[in-house]
Each structure stands twice: as C-alpha cells, then as structure tokens.
Design a protein around this motif. Structure first.
Motif, PDB file in Angstrom:
ATOM      1  N   GLY A  77      -1.534  21.275  42.481  1.00  0.00           N
ATOM      2  CA  GLY A  77      -2.247  21.187  41.248  1.00  0.00           C
ATOM      3  C   GLY A  77      -1.482  20.316  40.188  1.00  0.00           C
ATOM      4  O   GLY A  77      -1.920  20.315  39.120  1.00  0.00           O
ATOM      5  N   THR A  90      -5.710  16.045  43.160  1.00  0.00           N
ATOM      6  CA  THR A  90      -4.982  17.040  44.206  1.00  0.00           C
ATOM      7  C   THR A  90      -5.166  16.705  45.600  1.00  0.00           C
ATOM      8  O   THR A  90      -6.577  16.938  45.951  1.00  0.00           O
ATOM      9  CB  THR A  90      -5.371  18.440  43.816  1.00  0.00           C
ATOM     10  OG1 THR A  90      -5.060  18.815  42.413  1.00  0.00           O
ATOM     11  CG2 THR A  90      -4.617  19.645  44.632  1.00  0.00           C
ATOM     12  N   LEU A  92      -5.987  17.921  48.552  1.00  0.00           N
ATOM     13  CA  LEU A  92      -6.414  19.234  49.036  1.00  0.00           C
ATOM     14  C   LEU A  92      -5.783  19.493  50.792  1.00  0.00           C
ATOM     15  O   LEU A  92      -5.657  20.595  51.063  1.00  0.00           O
ATOM     16  CB  LEU A  92      -7.758  19.627  49.064  1.00  0.00           C
ATOM     17  CG  LEU A  92      -8.330  19.631  47.745  1.00  0.00           C
ATOM     18  CD1 LEU A  92      -9.764  19.875  47.664  1.00  0.00           C
ATOM     19  CD2 LEU A  92      -7.557  20.591  46.870  1.00  0.00           C
ATOM     20  N   THR A  95      -2.616  21.133  50.121  1.00  0.00           N
ATOM     21  CA  THR A  95      -2.655  22.532  49.669  1.00  0.00           C
ATOM     22  C   THR A  95      -3.239  23.435  50.692  1.00  0.00           C
ATOM     23  O   THR A  95      -2.855  24.599  50.754  1.00  0.00           O
ATOM     24  CB  THR A  95      -4.116  22.485  48.626  1.00  0.00           C
ATOM     25  OG1 THR A  95      -3.912  21.743  47.669  1.00  0.00           O
ATOM     26  CG2 THR A  95      -4.033  23.859  48.286  1.00  0.00           C
ATOM     27  N   ARG A 150       0.319  23.518  34.998  1.00  0.00           N
ATOM     28  CA  ARG A 150      -0.541  23.396  36.133  1.00  0.00           C
ATOM     29  C   ARG A 150       0.239  23.508  37.605  1.00  0.00           C
ATOM     30  O   ARG A 150      -0.329  24.318  38.332  1.00  0.00           O
ATOM     31  CB  ARG A 150      -1.166  21.943  35.943  1.00  0.00           C
ATOM     32  CG  ARG A 150      -2.442  21.906  34.926  1.00  0.00           C
ATOM     33  CD  ARG A 150      -2.865  20.543  35.308  1.00  0.00           C
ATOM     34  NE  ARG A 150      -3.604  20.535  36.512  1.00  0.00           N
ATOM     35  CZ  ARG A 150      -4.140  19.268  37.047  1.00  0.00           C
ATOM     36  NH1 ARG A 150      -4.433  18.142  36.028  1.00  0.00           N
ATOM     37  NH2 ARG A 150      -4.527  19.226  38.138  1.00  0.00           N
ATOM     38  N   GLY A 154      -0.895  26.538  39.872  1.00  0.00           N
ATOM     39  CA  GLY A 154      -1.307  26.148  41.229  1.00  0.00           C
ATOM     40  C   GLY A 154      -0.511  26.966  42.413  1.00  0.00           C
ATOM     41  O   GLY A 154      -1.325  27.435  43.418  1.00  0.00           O
ATOM     42  N   ASN A 248     -10.692  16.361  50.262  1.00  0.00           N
ATOM     43  CA  ASN A 248     -11.439  16.010  49.148  1.00  0.00           C
ATOM     44  C   ASN A 248     -12.658  15.344  49.543  1.00  0.00           C
ATOM     45  O   ASN A 248     -13.621  15.451  48.906  1.00  0.00           O
ATOM     46  CB  ASN A 248     -10.436  14.931  48.382  1.00  0.00           C
ATOM     47  CG  ASN A 248      -9.110  15.706  47.765  1.00  0.00           C
ATOM     48  OD1 ASN A 248      -8.307  16.261  48.571  1.00  0.00           O
ATOM     49  ND2 ASN A 248      -9.147  15.901  46.593  1.00  0.00           N
ATOM     50  N   LEU A 346     -16.367  24.988  41.014  1.00  0.00           N
ATOM     51  CA  LEU A 346     -14.871  25.198  41.311  1.00  0.00           C
ATOM     52  C   LEU A 346     -14.492  24.249  42.415  1.00  0.00           C
ATOM     53  O   LEU A 346     -13.261  23.432  42.029  1.00  0.00           O
ATOM     54  CB  LEU A 346     -14.483  26.494  41.707  1.00  0.00           C
ATOM     55  CG  LEU A 346     -13.020  27.062  41.970  1.00  0.00           C
ATOM     56  CD1 LEU A 346     -12.047  26.923  40.740  1.00  0.00           C
ATOM     57  CD2 LEU A 346     -12.959  28.426  42.346  1.00  0.00           C
ATOM     58  N   ALA A 347     -15.244  24.039  43.437  1.00  0.00           N
ATOM     59  CA  ALA A 347     -14.604  23.025  44.336  1.00  0.00           C
ATOM     60  C   ALA A 347     -14.833  21.530  43.916  1.00  0.00           C
ATOM     61  O   ALA A 347     -13.995  20.850  44.211  1.00  0.00           O
ATOM     62  CB  ALA A 347     -15.943  23.231  45.548  1.00  0.00           C
ATOM     63  N   LEU A 350     -11.631  21.149  41.821  1.00  0.00           N
ATOM     64  CA  LEU A 350     -10.367  20.738  42.610  1.00  0.00           C
ATOM     65  C   LEU A 350     -10.227  19.447  43.169  1.00  0.00           C
ATOM     66  O   LEU A 350      -9.217  19.090  43.415  1.00  0.00           O
ATOM     67  CB  LEU A 350     -10.354  21.989  43.682  1.00  0.00           C
ATOM     68  CG  LEU A 350     -10.281  23.410  43.125  1.00  0.00           C
ATOM     69  CD1 LEU A 350     -10.342  24.461  44.482  1.00  0.00           C
ATOM     70  CD2 LEU A 350      -8.893  23.675  42.671  1.00  0.00           C
TER      71      LEU A 350
END
Length: 455
Positions: A77, A90, A92, A95, A150, A154, A248, A346-347, A350
């Motif tokens: 993040g 970001t 993902l 992540t 951030r 994250g 993403n 929220l998705a 992100l």
C-alpha cells in the motif's frame, strides 16, 4: 550430517523452552524475508545480467536491491516517487505473495494463540521498517510521510490477516468474539455472508473472463513482446511483473462485468457498452484488453451476471433463513446487497492508483458507480429468488390482495357499511313487532333467541 542433526535438536530444544510469543516473532520475520527475497532477487538478477553494459557502470548492486525493496513496499500500500512521478497503484500480486508467506510461516513455525499472533505482527513490522530504511529515497520515504503511514497500515493488515490465518484457529476466534458479533441481528449477519458469496462469485467469473481475454489476445500480446525486443531473461522478468498486476486486472474485469467498466489512462474506457482505447503502457498483459469493435450489441447484457449471482445466493438464503415474518426475506436481501456493494468498493479502491505522469494518473474503475451497480443487481437477483419462495411473504401478499379486492368490489357495487346513507340494520317485516313479548322472568328477548349465544 551428525553435527547438523545435533544442531537442529539443540535449536528445537531451545525453541520448546522459549515463550510461545517468540515463535510468532520468528514466523513474522520469516514471512517478511521470504516475500522480500522473491521480489528482490529478480531485480538483483537483472543487475547481474546487465552489469557488463558500460551505461550501468556507475550503478551499484545496492541500487537494484533498493528498487526491489521499494516494489515490495508498494505491494503493502505504499507509494513511490520515480523521476518526480508519484506511483500509487498497489500490485496486488505482491500483496497476495506476502499474505501467503505469512500464512505458511505461521503454520510451520508459530504456536497457535493470540500472543504469538500479536508478536508476529510486531516482527513483521520490524522487517518493514528495516526495508524502508534500506530502500531510502527509492521507497516510500522518498514519497513523503503519508506514503510511509500507508505502508505501515497496509503492512499491519497484511501481517494480521496472513499470520492470523496460521496462528489463530477459526473456532477459537469465533468463541472469543461471540460477545461482539452475537449482538448483531442474525439477518444482518446472514446478509453479510451472502454479500461475501456474491463478491466471490463475481471475482471467479472475472478470473474466467480474464483467462479468455488473455487466450484470445495472444497475437497482439506477441506483437508487444516482439516490439520490446526482450531476451529470455528479460521475458522472465516481464512475466514476473505481469503476475504482480494480474489480480488488479481481475478486479478491473469485475467492474467491466458490472457495466461501468474501467480506464487505463484518462480518456480511455473499457466497458460492455463502449470501448475507447488510448495509448497504453508497453505491457503485454494490457494488449489482451478488448478492442473498440468488441462493445455494444449483445455485450450490453453482460451486467445481468450480477442478477444471476444474486439469484444463486438467493437460493442459499431461502434455505438458510427460516422466516417467521413476511419482511425478513426483504431485509436479508437488502443486507446482501449492501454488503456486496461495500466489499466491491473496497476491492476497487485496492486495485486503483496512478502508474505514471499525465493521463496515467488515472487507472482503475469508478468506485462508487461500480459499488452501487453491484449492490442493485445482486440485491435484485437475491430478492427475485428469495422473496417469492417464502411462505410467510406469500401469505401476507395473499391477505393484502384479498382485502384490496374486497374493498374494490364493495366500492364498485355501492353497497357497504354506511354507504349512501343507508341503514346497516335489516328492515323489520310489516306486522311484526320490534321486540318480542317478554319471556318468563321479565327479561326482553330478541327475535331468534332460540339460537345459541356467541355463534
């Protein structure tokens, strides 16, 4: 071999006698190191492969390590400042890698328990701070204090989820948190679970669509790779970069399924109703995006997948919810829609961000529009299946229809209580008295007194 086995036995004995929270610290540090190495090693390998180039003579290997560390922090993040351009997207994929390494490390090394979980989060954050310092200006430190904040937030979320899945047992968490979630109405809890199911169905469908796009776009993807002129090693690095952005793209396809679509740069649009393609980054994965001819017509019906997903979940709701009042299926369907919309928002947050200057500062989907579309579509599908199948609701609707029809018939005939000033009592026949002769005992008895009372 004998010395190695003896060293392992001594290490295991030392760990068995240590506090359990120490195992959590080791799991957090191990999870962070594994994911860092996976990201940094390709950058270091790229430096080694290009070290013979005279243009790279003044670049040390520590620079490549710093760049790899900055990318790892970006997956948590953070933000990067590259040649004066702020990068906030970001990846993902990084992540997801960090979540998996945390989970695997916790399952292997940590004792189950809350103490080990909290200690593991602390160990993970210590590693994040170390990478922040090592990356220097190539990482979030060069982008300012908000980027550092951030990154820390994250990283805390990633460590809490990944390590928590490996150290804290679900049953124990459920029993511990029961005083909190038991206060929530059961319909709200069931609707939240149903909303999560809707989002999972949409993500699975988006993943299948992404695979179809990649397979159907092999030709333009090959043209991009040929235009870049990368060798085998460069192709491997490019594949790693695309894997980092693949989640993403899947979330962007969710926005495409919902209808509003997504953008890759200001002025572009990829949606079922319209496709406007602008200049795209030289990334082979983006060559698989639909072209301008693949929009409109039958594609405008793609958002019906939201209604289908809601209907599938509506079947589960009908079996799960034993309604005792007519309004309960309606409420649980509304809760499903709200939960699905919030999780989708929220998705989308992100998956959005900036990847470059100018028009590339806008990459992703319109968060509010996609969330509202998902909420309305899934809620409609759930309600169409859940509410007509409910017995209490059907009975309530039947009673309401019967009362309405009776009122309409009464109003049409003009006959009814107090209608047109008429009397409600039946008329007395001629020659009859209003009151019958008195019965024995001196009491007045109305006509028909020979019938049972209360009938």
């Amino acid at each position: 071999m004998t010395s190695t086995l003896a060293w392992r036995s001594r290490a295991n004995a030392a760990l068995e006698g240590a506090p359990r929270w120490l195992s959590g610290v080791l799991a957090g540090v191990q999870g962070a190191m594994l994911s860092v190495l996976v990201v940094v090693m390709p950058a270091l390998a790229a430096y080694v492969a290009t070290s013979a180039d005279p243009s790279n003579a003044e670049i040390g290997w520590t620079r490549s390590v710093a760049v790899g560390g900055g990318l790892w922090l970006l997956g948590h993040g953070g933000s990067l400042l590259v040649d004066g351009v702020l990068v906030t997207l970001t990846p993902l994929g990084i992540t997801t890698l960090a979540l998996f390494t945390c989970y695997a490390s916790a399952r292997r090394s940590a004792f189950p328990g809350v103490a080990a979980w909290l200690a593991g989060i602390g160990g993970y954050l210590v590693m994040v701070l170390m990478v922040l310092l090592l990356a220097g200006s190539a990482g979030p430190l060069g982008a300012g204090g908000f980027a550092v904040l951030r990154t820390l937030v994250g990283a805390s979320v990633v460590a809490a989820l990944g390590l928590g899945a490996g150290t804290v047992r679900v049953r124990r968490v459920r029993e511990t948190t029961r005083p909190l979630w038991s206060r929530v109405h059961p319909l709200v809890r069931t609707g939240t679970v149903a909303g999560l199911m809707v989002v999972c169905l949409l993500v699975g469908t988006a993943a299948a669509v992404t695979i179809l796009w990649v397979l159907s776009g092999r030709a333009p993807t090959g043209d991009v790779i040929a235009g870049l002129g990368v060798d085998t090693f460069g192709g491997l690095l490019l594949a790693v970069a695309q894997l980092a952005l693949l989640p993403n793209l899947v979330l962007w396809v969710v926005a495409w399924l919902a209808g509003p679509g997504f953008v890759v740069g200001t002025g572009s649009l990829f949606s079922p109703a319209e496709v406007v393609v602008g200049p795209l980054p030289a990334l082979p994965l983006l060559a698989a995006l639909p072209g301008e001819g693949s929009a409109g017509g039958a594609w405008v019906w793609v958002p019906l997948v939201l209604v289908v997903a809601g209907a599938v979940v509506g079947l589960w709701l009908h079996r799960r919810v034993r309604a005792t009042r007519w309004w309960e299926p309606v409420v649980v369907s509304a809760c499903t829609a709200g939960a699905a919309g919030l999780m989708t928002a929220l998705a989308m947050l992100l998956a959005d961000g900036a990847v470059g200057p100018g028009r590339m500062t806008q990459v992703g989907a319109p968060v509010l529009e996609v969330a509202l579309t998902v909420a309305v579509g899934s809620g409609l599908g759930a309600m169409l299946v859940c509410t007509p199948a409910d017995r209490e609701l059907r009975a309530a609707v039947g009673r309401a229809v019967t009362r309405t029809a009776a009122r309409l018939r009464t109003g049409a005939s003009g006959v009814g209580p107090r209608a047109s000033g008429e009397q409600t009592d039946p008329p007395v026949a001629s020659g009859e008295q209003d009151v019958a002769p008195a019965a024995s005992g001196g009491q007045d008895v109305a006509p028909g007194a020979d019938q049972p009372v209360g009938r």
